[in-house]
Design a protein around this motif. Sequence first.
Motif, PDB file in Angstrom:
ATOM      1  N   ALA A  35       0.833  -1.215   0.000  1.00 29.56           N
ATOM      2  CA  ALA A  35       0.000   0.000   0.000  1.00 29.56           C
ATOM      3  C   ALA A  35       0.860   1.255   0.000  1.00 29.56           C
ATOM      4  N   SER A  36       1.920   1.287   0.799  1.00 31.57           N
ATOM      5  CA  SER A  36       2.759   2.487   0.832  1.00 31.57           C
ATOM      6  C   SER A  36       3.541   2.643  -0.469  1.00 31.57           C
ATOM      7  N   ALA A  37       3.935   1.535  -1.090  1.00 32.15           N
ATOM      8  CA  ALA A  37       4.626   1.599  -2.383  1.00 32.15           C
ATOM      9  C   ALA A  37       3.697   2.154  -3.459  1.00 32.15           C
ATOM     10  N   LEU A  38       2.436   1.752  -3.427  1.00 29.68           N
ATOM     11  CA  LEU A  38       1.459   2.288  -4.382  1.00 29.68           C
ATOM     12  C   LEU A  38       1.256   3.780  -4.150  1.00 29.68           C
ATOM     13  N   MET A  39       1.095   4.181  -2.892  1.00 27.12           N
ATOM     14  CA  MET A  39       0.910   5.596  -2.569  1.00 27.12           C
ATOM     15  C   MET A  39       2.121   6.419  -2.999  1.00 27.12           C
ATOM     16  N   ALA A  40       3.325   5.900  -2.788  1.00 18.36           N
ATOM     17  CA  ALA A  40       4.545   6.614  -3.166  1.00 18.36           C
ATOM     18  C   ALA A  40       4.643   6.798  -4.674  1.00 18.36           C
ATOM     19  N   ASN A  41       3.968   5.933  -5.426  1.00 20.54           N
ATOM     20  CA  ASN A  41       3.954   6.041  -6.886  1.00 20.54           C
ATOM     21  C   ASN A  41       2.716   6.777  -7.404  1.00 20.54           C
ATOM     22  N   GLY A  42       1.993   7.438  -6.513  1.00 20.93           N
ATOM     23  CA  GLY A  42       0.845   8.249  -6.921  1.00 20.93           C
ATOM     24  C   GLY A  42      -0.444   7.495  -7.127  1.00 20.93           C
ATOM     25  N   ILE A  43      -0.482   6.220  -6.737  1.00 19.52           N
ATOM     26  CA  ILE A  43      -1.694   5.413  -6.906  1.00 19.52           C
ATOM     27  C   ILE A  43      -2.466   5.456  -5.596  1.00 19.52           C
ATOM     28  N   LYS A  44      -3.602   6.126  -5.617  1.00 24.42           N
ATOM     29  CA  LYS A  44      -4.399   6.293  -4.407  1.00 24.42           C
ATOM     30  C   LYS A  44      -5.691   5.489  -4.437  1.00 24.42           C
ATOM     31  N   LYS A  45      -6.142   5.116  -5.623  1.00 23.32           N
ATOM     32  CA  LYS A  45      -7.366   4.332  -5.761  1.00 23.32           C
ATOM     33  C   LYS A  45      -6.994   2.853  -5.750  1.00 23.32           C
ATOM     34  N   LEU A  46      -7.400   2.154  -4.691  1.00 20.39           N
ATOM     35  CA  LEU A  46      -7.051   0.742  -4.539  1.00 20.39           C
ATOM     36  C   LEU A  46      -8.171  -0.193  -4.964  1.00 20.39           C
ATOM     37  N   GLY A  47      -9.336   0.336  -5.216  1.00 23.37           N
ATOM     38  CA  GLY A  47     -10.462  -0.487  -5.636  1.00 23.37           C
ATOM     39  C   GLY A  47     -11.746   0.315  -5.570  1.00 23.37           C
ATOM     40  N   GLY A  74      -1.876 -13.445  -7.823  1.00 18.61           N
ATOM     41  CA  GLY A  74      -2.966 -14.395  -8.037  1.00 18.61           C
ATOM     42  C   GLY A  74      -3.790 -14.704  -6.805  1.00 18.61           C
ATOM     43  N   GLU A  75      -3.395 -14.217  -5.638  1.00 24.51           N
ATOM     44  CA  GLU A  75      -4.147 -14.457  -4.401  1.00 24.51           C
ATOM     45  C   GLU A  75      -5.094 -13.282  -4.157  1.00 24.51           C
ATOM     46  N   ASP A  76      -6.395 -13.575  -4.095  1.00 28.29           N
ATOM     47  CA  ASP A  76      -7.406 -12.531  -3.901  1.00 28.29           C
ATOM     48  C   ASP A  76      -7.453 -12.050  -2.461  1.00 28.29           C
ATOM     49  N   HIS A  77      -7.858 -10.805  -2.290  1.00 28.90           N
ATOM     50  CA  HIS A  77      -8.143 -10.177  -1.001  1.00 28.90           C
ATOM     51  C   HIS A  77      -6.961 -10.220  -0.027  1.00 28.90           C
ATOM     52  N   VAL A  78      -5.834  -9.744  -0.489  1.00 31.08           N
ATOM     53  CA  VAL A  78      -4.636  -9.597   0.344  1.00 31.08           C
ATOM     54  C   VAL A  78      -4.658  -8.196   0.943  1.00 31.08           C
ATOM     55  N   ARG A  79      -4.417  -8.096   2.245  1.00 30.98           N
ATOM     56  CA  ARG A  79      -4.345  -6.778   2.896  1.00 30.98           C
ATOM     57  C   ARG A  79      -2.995  -6.158   2.538  1.00 30.98           C
ATOM     58  N   THR A  80      -3.010  -5.215   1.610  1.00 33.29           N
ATOM     59  CA  THR A  80      -1.756  -4.668   1.093  1.00 33.29           C
ATOM     60  C   THR A  80      -1.046  -3.763   2.087  1.00 33.29           C
ATOM     61  N   CYS A  81      -1.728  -3.318   3.124  1.00 32.79           N
ATOM     62  CA  CYS A  81      -1.057  -2.509   4.144  1.00 32.79           C
ATOM     63  C   CYS A  81      -0.211  -3.388   5.063  1.00 32.79           C
ATOM     64  N   MET A  82      -0.437  -4.700   5.034  1.00 32.66           N
ATOM     65  CA  MET A  82       0.261  -5.620   5.935  1.00 32.66           C
ATOM     66  C   MET A  82       1.281  -6.511   5.221  1.00 32.66           C
ATOM     67  N   LYS A  83       1.353  -6.446   3.901  1.00 31.91           N
ATOM     68  CA  LYS A  83       2.266  -7.306   3.145  1.00 31.91           C
ATOM     69  C   LYS A  83       3.358  -6.469   2.489  1.00 31.91           C
ATOM     70  N   GLU A  84       4.610  -6.933   2.626  1.00 29.21           N
ATOM     71  CA  GLU A  84       5.734  -6.207   2.035  1.00 29.21           C
ATOM     72  C   GLU A  84       5.807  -6.437   0.534  1.00 29.21           C
ATOM     73  N   VAL A  85       6.184  -5.390  -0.171  1.00 30.81           N
ATOM     74  CA  VAL A  85       6.351  -5.471  -1.614  1.00 30.81           C
ATOM     75  C   VAL A  85       7.614  -6.287  -1.918  1.00 30.81           C
ATOM     76  N   GLU A  86       7.552  -7.074  -2.983  1.00 28.24           N
ATOM     77  CA  GLU A  86       8.683  -7.911  -3.389  1.00 28.24           C
ATOM     78  C   GLU A  86       8.984  -7.673  -4.858  1.00 28.24           C
ATOM     79  N   ASP A  87      10.202  -7.961  -5.247  1.00 28.42           N
ATOM     80  CA  ASP A  87      10.615  -7.787  -6.626  1.00 28.42           C
ATOM     81  C   ASP A  87       9.812  -8.712  -7.538  1.00 28.42           C
ATOM     82  N   GLY A  88       9.242  -8.153  -8.608  1.00 28.37           N
ATOM     83  CA  GLY A  88       8.483  -8.928  -9.575  1.00 28.37           C
ATOM     84  C   GLY A  88       7.038  -9.187  -9.194  1.00 28.37           C
ATOM     85  N   MET A  89       6.593  -8.687  -8.058  1.00 25.77           N
ATOM     86  CA  MET A  89       5.238  -8.908  -7.574  1.00 25.77           C
ATOM     87  C   MET A  89       4.224  -8.309  -8.545  1.00 25.77           C
TER      88      MET A  89
END
Length: 102
Positions: A35-47, A74-89
């Motif tokens: 979630a923070s990686a998306l916000m840092a890239n200007g993406i504020k709409k998550l759904g 491929g895994e639905d309904h992941v809480r993106t504020c609690m999962k770390e971003v990984e390379d190639g995700m």
Amino acid sequence: MHIHDHPVFGERLREPVTFFFEGKPYQAYKGESIASALMANGIKKLGLSRKLVQPRGLFCSRGRCCSCYMTVNGEDHVRTCMKEVEDGMEIFTNSEDPDVRG
């Protein structure tokens, strides 16, 4: 937008990673939440909200609400504020409710 040189914490950014949101590549840093990686890239709409079909964004940032649920690798309904971003995700917005009867 990332803070590269914080006046109190100093240099805190780690090694860069590339992730894909809706098929487009973006940059983040190891240790950041999705979630923070998306916000840092200007993406504020998550759904979209289920009832009113309005844009959903980051709300609590600690895994208590359902505003940041997305499809991750491929895994639905992941809480993106609690999962770390990984390379190639690969990250996509959830387009529908999960199939709980499957």
